[in-house]
Enzyme design. Structure first.
Site, PDB file in Angstrom:
ATOM      1  N   HIS A 110       0.831  -1.202   0.000  1.00 54.74           N
ATOM      2  CA  HIS A 110       0.000   0.000   0.000  1.00 54.74           C
ATOM      3  C   HIS A 110       0.862   1.246   0.000  1.00 54.74           C
ATOM      4  O   HIS A 110       0.377   2.340   0.227  1.00 54.74           O
ATOM      5  CB  HIS A 110      -0.889   0.059   1.239  1.00 54.74           C
ATOM      6  CG  HIS A 110      -1.563  -1.223   1.560  1.00 54.74           C
ATOM      7  ND1 HIS A 110      -1.053  -2.118   2.462  1.00 54.74           N
ATOM      8  CD2 HIS A 110      -2.695  -1.768   1.078  1.00 54.74           C
ATOM      9  CE1 HIS A 110      -1.865  -3.163   2.530  1.00 54.74           C
ATOM     10  NE2 HIS A 110      -2.853  -2.981   1.708  1.00 54.74           N
ATOM     11  N   ASP A 136       2.663   3.601 -35.814  1.00 53.45           N
ATOM     12  CA  ASP A 136       2.757   3.157 -34.435  1.00 53.45           C
ATOM     13  C   ASP A 136       4.000   3.667 -33.722  1.00 53.45           C
ATOM     14  O   ASP A 136       4.296   3.252 -32.603  1.00 53.45           O
ATOM     15  CB  ASP A 136       2.672   1.630 -34.349  1.00 53.45           C
ATOM     16  CG  ASP A 136       3.691   0.959 -35.264  1.00 53.45           C
ATOM     17  OD1 ASP A 136       4.602   1.657 -35.730  1.00 53.45           O
ATOM     18  OD2 ASP A 136       3.555  -0.244 -35.484  1.00 53.45           O
ATOM     19  N   ASP A 192       7.112   3.293 -34.091  1.00 51.40           N
ATOM     20  CA  ASP A 192       8.288   2.445 -33.883  1.00 51.40           C
ATOM     21  C   ASP A 192       9.269   2.519 -35.038  1.00 51.40           C
ATOM     22  O   ASP A 192      10.254   1.789 -35.064  1.00 51.40           O
ATOM     23  CB  ASP A 192       7.865   0.995 -33.648  1.00 51.40           C
ATOM     24  CG  ASP A 192       7.263   0.359 -34.896  1.00 51.40           C
ATOM     25  OD1 ASP A 192       6.991   1.102 -35.864  1.00 51.40           O
ATOM     26  OD2 ASP A 192       7.060  -0.855 -34.895  1.00 51.40           O
ATOM     27  N   THR A 209       7.295  -3.664 -41.016  1.00 48.13           N
ATOM     28  CA  THR A 209       7.166  -3.480 -42.460  1.00 48.13           C
ATOM     29  C   THR A 209       8.468  -2.971 -43.047  1.00 48.13           C
ATOM     30  O   THR A 209       8.936  -3.453 -44.074  1.00 48.13           O
ATOM     31  CB  THR A 209       6.062  -2.450 -42.749  1.00 48.13           C
ATOM     32  OG1 THR A 209       4.905  -2.810 -42.017  1.00 48.13           O
ATOM     33  CG2 THR A 209       5.735  -2.422 -44.227  1.00 48.13           C
TER      34      THR A 209
END
Lengths: 578, 578
Positions: free
Chosen positions: A217, A392, A394, A438
């Site tokens: 906690h 994205d 990257d 890609t």
């Protein structure tokens, strides 16, 4: 932070109702918590867990055969009340006695103790064994006063297995004490969680620092220190735990690496890899490790390592089957263990023979990869940012990985006497393998096609002949690169992809060479044309870009693939100019 | 953010190695990814998954009987290369053909396509069925071009079950197409993830806003909107999905609520509860829902809902047993379904008879709870902050919940004619139940003891007699409160707990009353003494505070329990003074 809330006062109750609704075959919500929705044999000891909410899967996610019978669920981070525990315990009673296994916090101990008293007055035999695994919370000399943290997962799994086997309440209590005494945990935290309805995290750890021994906690730990690597964190935790390891060598040990919420699986696996190595190196043996989020604290960042030193009985119980919503073992009969051949590393095919002129051009090309690598390194972040607008994000990282691998492969190939064709093919394969995505796949096929086109023996620019004829192989190789990418990627000119920078490059290179330019001049003109074309992709709304999104958020930002292509051909030129 | 890293270029590879080492009974790492470490029957179709790393459990966590045979694992967020896929696929081939089920991203499609070509040249029959579930990525008219997101979990689970049953490659391919055509997903994101080695998140969503239809790598979505409640988010997602729901009523539907990493389990359960309600209300039937993190994106905050409209065959496959590291079904034989009695709400015992003077004092006391509630509400945040220094920071929230419940119970009791004793007992029970934690339990036992001491009939201050005698029951009740807390909590004066503020209060109250003060004056003096004593706890280093930590970080900050006690007795006085 905790964002999805309807009413923060009802948060824990609504979450619990949602959990129960998602698991109707396994559990039922009763007043105060969660119990199994299926029957148990008469006389079976019932294992009662519980604590504050906000630690899921602890404890509701562990209700099921071979684990807990019921979980008393308090409000967010608050111990359940006596009446909640009594209600859950009554619903679980199989007339074999009850064992309460709370974690050692004063509120929980108070409530579980009061509930036990109430139930004993009704004639039910109740035992309480609090979990006290956190080595940071008290010295070894006072281990039984330590608070409980993630090690309760291991203790409760073992206790649940003992109850499932039909052992008596005395025996199950003995197992619980043995499991607790055998279990030690040590954790670190990197950031605090934000409770539902709270505006700020419960506590803050300065960036780059970590708090050692923090409770689940955010209770204070024992020290704060610099982060270090995953390996450093693993070593620190294991060394802390080893202060109390049993003296006998060769112990078998259950290992549990627990994520607190925002420290994700891959990070936990990194730490586990090193933890396992340290334990095995010390002569102990890791048994059925568990790596994941079992005792969380909302979105707190951090992790703990728990070690349970097993004897034969504890090991049998640790490996026993169980079926809960959040942990299952022994689900389906597995096939026999397969034998795998050792991976055959290093049997790379030999370098094909090459002409001396192609070998010397290859050495030159290997240097060009160094320039290209520098250009991408310099622009990695920028490429990632423009990619993030439409894709994205990257692209920069992927290009960097690809070009690094390609540079290394090119250097190795050139050093071993490869010609230009083999060098390009090897660089392409490495790029595709390490770059991924890609762009990696396309640069891979493109470079391979260029290599196949130019081969390892062709005469190259420094030979005699008219410039346009001498330079024909270079034009053909770039054309092969372009054709392969067009065919593989399926994009056309104007689609806002790297093709938009490639086609103008190849066209201009061919035109300039046919007009009698030197290779350096022609390449410079082509690189400029490519850069201009890449910039112009900023005016295009992607029709069929990489991320295949409809919508047009990418207007005003050029395509990252086109920009990186232009950067690369410009960097080759820098090399050329030297 | 992603913090635990050794070498960011090696992050994905090291994480994968750690995962494999943690699951040696289930999986083995081969070049390019993860495969089952156990044998499969000859002729069984092998299901090949894969994609970039950073989405764990997708895909490596789903390797096992009844799910995937192998996962090709690219670098972070980058599709695996052709050679990685070929390597994993070869290791999985059972001479029954291969089915590739990538998610629809151009890089993955390129690499899986190239790998399929290579394997087909070797005479292996390979089928490819990309998952295209994300409704935000293209309109329904172009659904087969949509990108794949979390729905791949459902599709792959179903395909894996079909292969496990021994169906032919043609049949498994048909199942894959049917499962994909039946699956739709829609997601929202609240914050971006930080890739290993990156300094900043991949993208940022403004606070209080959410991005609709964002991809699992942060690819652009379709809109940005205000957050709303968990119910709002559930409704928005289900309504989006319902645009494409099948026309026939009464469909059975697999529901999957996926967390992206930093949106935690309780939040997902809140959303699921409402999703389920909306689906069932529409006349459809939820089948075996899954709520959890299966397709993550490091520490990205957000979630998606996937619906798969089942026919009989898809339902059978969805429910079939499976055993992977991250998802298991059908593990252990469960007992029969239990019947639970409806919870008997509202059979609260009747209010005991009380004297008129005790009833009128009870009305007065109910008003005092309103003042107390106001004082705690005003100081909730402050109490949380001082508690966070030495404890777990939940004191303010717990007190607020407890006092709110106690106020309500007191008002109801007074309105129904309760005397002071019953009112205090009911307020204490409500406080303990709703407040939870140590403070809830202690206020519960304290108020109950005070109530038992004073009862429902005693003469009270407005009666005749010398002040010290008339006020004796009040002194005794506060003494009973104090004694009960001392006995239950086990703390002593000076331990830096609420006891440090209680004892001086009771002592001063008694002294002042014995000296002839009115109740108002005596209470005022006692409240001042309590406040001063609470402040003095700042000078104390906790010896045995609530969190049982050794170390002394709490010097300079008072104990939250002592401060809240002083606040409460002072607030009663405010009421008194009116």
């Amino acid at each position: 932070m905790t964002r999805l809330i309807n009413d923060h006062a009802e948060f824990a109750a609504q979450a619990l109702a949602g959990f129960a609704a998602s698991q109707v075959d396994r559990v039922t919500a009763v007043h105060g918590g969660i119990v199994r929705s299926t029957t148990c044999p008469d006389g079976q000891v019932a294992v009662i867990m519980g604590g504050g909410s906000g630690h899921f899967p602890a404890f509701a996610g562990w209700v099921g055969p071979g684990f807990g019978n019921g979980a008393a669920c308090g409000n967010v981070f608050a111990s359940p009340s006596e009446s909640q525990i009594v209600s859950v315990a009554r619903a679980c009673d199989n007339a074999g006695g009850l064992i309460f296994v709370p974690i050692n916090y004063s509120g929980d101990i108070l409530s579980f103790g009061a509930a036990a008293e109430t139930l004993r007055r009704e004639g039910i035999d109740v035992r309480i064994v609090p979990v006290t695994d956190d080595i940071a919370s008290a010295p070894a000399s006072a281990w039984s006063t330590r608070r409980g943290i993630a090690g309760c997962f291991v203790v409760l799994k073992i206790v649940g297995a003992a109850a499932e086997q039909g052992r008596s309440l005395d025996e199950v209590e003995g197992v619980a004490r043995a499991a607790n005494e055998a279990t030690r945990s040590f954790g670190v935290a990197f950031s605090g969680c934000t409770l539902p309805g709270a505006a700020a995290p419960l506590f803050v750890v300065p960036p780059g620092r970590m708090a050692l021994g923090l409770g689940i906690h955010g209770e204070p730990g024992i020290a704060e220190t610099d982060m270090g690597t995953a390996d450093d964190v693993a070593r620190l935790l294991v060394e802390g735990l080893f202060d109390e390891r049993p003296p006998e060598p060769g112990r078998r040990v259950a290992v549990f690496v627990n994520g607190l919420g925002a420290t994700k699986y891959d990070e936990l696996f990194l730490v586990f890899a090193r933890v396992r190595e340290l334990i095995e190196t010390s002569g102990m043996r890791v048994v059925a490790p568990v790596v994941g989020e079992q005792v969380t604290s909302f979105d707190m960042a951090g992790l703990s390592v728990s070690l349970t030193y097993l004897d034969a009985d504890l090991e049998e119980l640790w490996l026993a089957p169980t079926d809960t919503s959040s942990f299952a073992l022994g689900a389906v009969a597995r096939g026999a263990r397969r034998e795998f051949a050792e991976p055959a590393d290093g049997d790379e095919p030999p370098i094909p023979e090459a002409s001396p002129v192609s070998q010397s051009a290859a050495l030159y090309l290997a240097h060009a990869f160094v320039s290209v690598h520098g250009a991408i390194a310099e622009n990695e972040e920028h490429l990632g940012m423009i990619d993030a607008v439409a894709g994205d994000g990257d692209h920069g990282m992927g290009m960097m990985r690809g070009v690094t691998a390609a540079k290394l492969a090119a250097e190795q190939a050139a050093a071993h006497g490869a010609g230009v064709g083999t060098l390009l093919a090897r660089a392409g394969a490495a790029w595709s393998e390490q770059g991924g995505g890609t762009s990696g796949a396309l640069w891979g096929v493109g470079l391979s096609a260029a290599g196949a086109s130019i081969g390892d023996t062709q005469a190259l620019p420094d030979d005699a002949g008219a410039p346009d004829q001498r330079l024909r192989p270079v034009v053909e190789a770039t054309r092969a690169f372009s054709d392969a990418i067009l065919a593989t990627g399926g994009a056309e000119l104007g689609d806002k992809t790297m093709v938009d920078a490639i086609v103008p490059f190849v066209d201009m290179l061919e035109r300039a060479i046919e007009a009698g330019s030197t290779l350096a001049d022609a390449w410079a003109k082509a690189a400029t044309a490519s850069t201009e074309a890449a910039d112009r992709t900023a005016d295009v709304v992607s029709r069929r870009g990489r991320s295949r999104i409809h919508g047009a958020r990418s207007l005003g930002v050029p395509d990252a693939g086109a920009v990186s292509f232009a950067l690369i051909v410009s960097a080759v030129l820098g090399q050329e100019a030297r």
